[in-house]
Design an enzyme around this catalytic site. Sequence first.
Site, mmCIF file in Angstrom:
data_model
loop_
_atom_site.group_PDB
_atom_site.id
_atom_site.type_symbol
_atom_site.label_atom_id
_atom_site.label_comp_id
_atom_site.label_asym_id
_atom_site.label_seq_id
_atom_site.Cartn_x
_atom_site.Cartn_y
_atom_site.Cartn_z
ATOM 1 N N ASP A 309 40.665 39.257 64.063
ATOM 2 C CA ASP A 309 39.577 40.166 64.402
ATOM 3 C C ASP A 309 38.246 39.433 64.540
ATOM 4 O O ASP A 309 37.954 38.492 63.805
ATOM 5 C CB ASP A 309 39.477 41.233 63.302
ATOM 6 C CG ASP A 309 38.383 42.235 63.554
ATOM 7 O OD1 ASP A 309 38.513 43.014 64.508
ATOM 8 O OD2 ASP A 309 37.392 42.237 62.800
ATOM 9 N N GLU A 360 40.809 38.277 69.137
ATOM 10 C CA GLU A 360 39.888 39.255 69.710
ATOM 11 C C GLU A 360 38.562 38.516 69.882
ATOM 12 O O GLU A 360 37.755 38.452 68.969
ATOM 13 C CB GLU A 360 39.716 40.468 68.793
ATOM 14 C CG GLU A 360 38.807 41.521 69.420
ATOM 15 C CD GLU A 360 38.178 42.464 68.405
ATOM 16 O OE1 GLU A 360 37.746 43.549 68.810
ATOM 17 O OE2 GLU A 360 38.106 42.105 67.212
#
Length: 705
Positions: A309, A360
Amino acid sequence: MTFPLPLDHEHLQKLVTADLVRPDHLLGAHPTTEHGVQGVRFAVWAPNAQHVSVVGDFNDWNGFDHPLQRLDFGFWGAFVPAAQPGQRYKFRVTGAGGQTVDKTDPYGTFFEVRPNNASIIWQQDFEWTDAGWLEQRARRGQALEDPISIYECHVGSWARRDDGWFLNYRDLAHRLGEYVTYMGYTHVELLGVMEHPFDGSWGYQVTGYYAPTSRLGSPEDFKYLVNHLHSLGIGVLLDWVPGHFPTDEFALAHFDGSPLYEYADPRKGYHYDWNTYIFDYGRNEVVMFLIGSALKWVQDYHVDGLRVDAVASMLYLDFSRTEWVPNIYGGRENLEAIAFLKRLNEVAHHMAPGCLMIAEESTSFPGVTTPTPEGLGFDYKWAMGWMNDSLAYFEQDPIYRKYDHHKLTFFNVYRTSENYVLAISHDEVVHLKKPMVLKHPGDWYAQRADYRAFLAMMWTTPGKKLLFMGQDFAQGSEWNHDAPLPWFHADQPDHRGVMNLVRRLNELYRERPDWHTGDAREEGMAWISADDTDNSVYAYARRDTYSGAWSLVIANLTPVYREDYVIGVPQGGEYRVLLSTDDGEFGGFGTQQPDLSARDEAAHGQAHALHLNLPPSSVLVLEPVAAAPVKGLVSRQELTPELREVARQSAQAVQVERAADPRPNEQQRLVAETPAHEGGRSAPADAAESAEQKPDDEQKGGKKA
């Protein structure tokens, strides 16, 4: 089942020098036997603490009964005969400033259900039956030429019990497995798995990096979920958050009374956007804590990969902040974070062959999926640019789309620069952004037709696929993490049509090599017509890079019926329909094609042409009946001068953005020359670093709060 290593100088030194990739085998709580006595060995890292004891059910939470011994390099440890599996515990830490706080175990493998937060001693015991799957995973490796279709699922809100409480992992295993198998996805990506105190963070403010959340059951229950999905041929990916952690006093924050897991300088160590701390990637013990967490999931829990993330927030020292500290070269890259990510990917790929590491990453940082040492070493990166351009295009009134025609062609300019996942994630259906189907203009029928066209273009565009739960049956409301999906929609014809389409797209995607083998290759896709801006029609071919077999995709992206529309094709003879988003099965009108015979007339640079009836807001996919390898397909360079200029300007804008500081070639040099983490600073055992720290990430707040 893991066994604790001896708490001797040699093993502790390996952790300090970043040579011990599984620090959880040494630290935490380990049921064991010493000198014939059963008990639990506790160990924790707190170099600046004045005193540490372990408190819990075994001593009535009395901090004087079981003090820990100060060991080498700032570690503390003790063997407690009275402790046993199933009992709660915490570390009572008196910090450098004299304040005493009860802390949860950073290496805890099981926790109380929130709002309580004590760690629980746990003896893990599970009989896996997925050895064949793991062997196949190792052989498959990076899977660049394989179909990967990911169903993103929040474990806490996919479904609930009748009383409103969370499903157990075992119940979720069967219900989710049945649905994902029916829909034809190859993987699930689970968010909200790692222990976190606040439901509204969606699992992105983690306090238990080694523990599945107890909301849905025990570690064994979670292993059952993974094992069962593997038995169905479904891969399991997890969202993993090494970019920041919450400021809750009971967890990692100021663990020994001083900045320990976080950077001391708030200009590096605090995320103002999210009110979270940033890990200190220059400290070996912190780096090993994170790498050990990743390995815990891909080794002990047999997870098939991690979606990392908010990578952009880790890479840039000036990410979402006005005050920041340059690196040693005066640049804005966090060289310690770069080294950490490279080491993370190297170790994960070595220790768990075939596991997928997905970033990401929302900027144009170079070499995200380039192997180390030149790049960061991820397998895939989310295609954030594709997502933003595509949604911006489809959200427009069709009458204006001709002015942004390039938004759907620009991705092909750079699609082979990285290995991409085309992701429509949870982020796109929250915070008043509207669910996917309602982003489209027009009435309910027009919205569904346009959404079906979007999905078909997504599945036929090079790149792996990811779709968030609920969007595959056209959920009519935004995602609510506190409630289950509105599954009644799936039984309504309007929604069922979209669901049938996604199922068919997954089927074709898995079965047709031309739809996936060329995802990372230039020759995997070629434009037939990329310049019909007035009609907003696109035509392109997908090609199997081995056999040469191909299919033709035609998208009519206005609500206008186009009769006798001419499309050039490289091969004569008969064609057949593989897919039409206008089929009645999918909720369309069922427009028929009267003639699918290619004529001997030149069009779009091809020797033959089809005359087609294009339904409004639809995608049509054709293939030649007499399959034959085709090499002479028009490439993406076959653009009009006007579209070439638009693409040039867009690319130039990207380069200008990259030039902010430093230039991309300088950035690439820094990435290549930054070695994987080989031992940065270790925490001083007797002196705390001063100052506070608080970082910033990507965008957590309500999203990942």
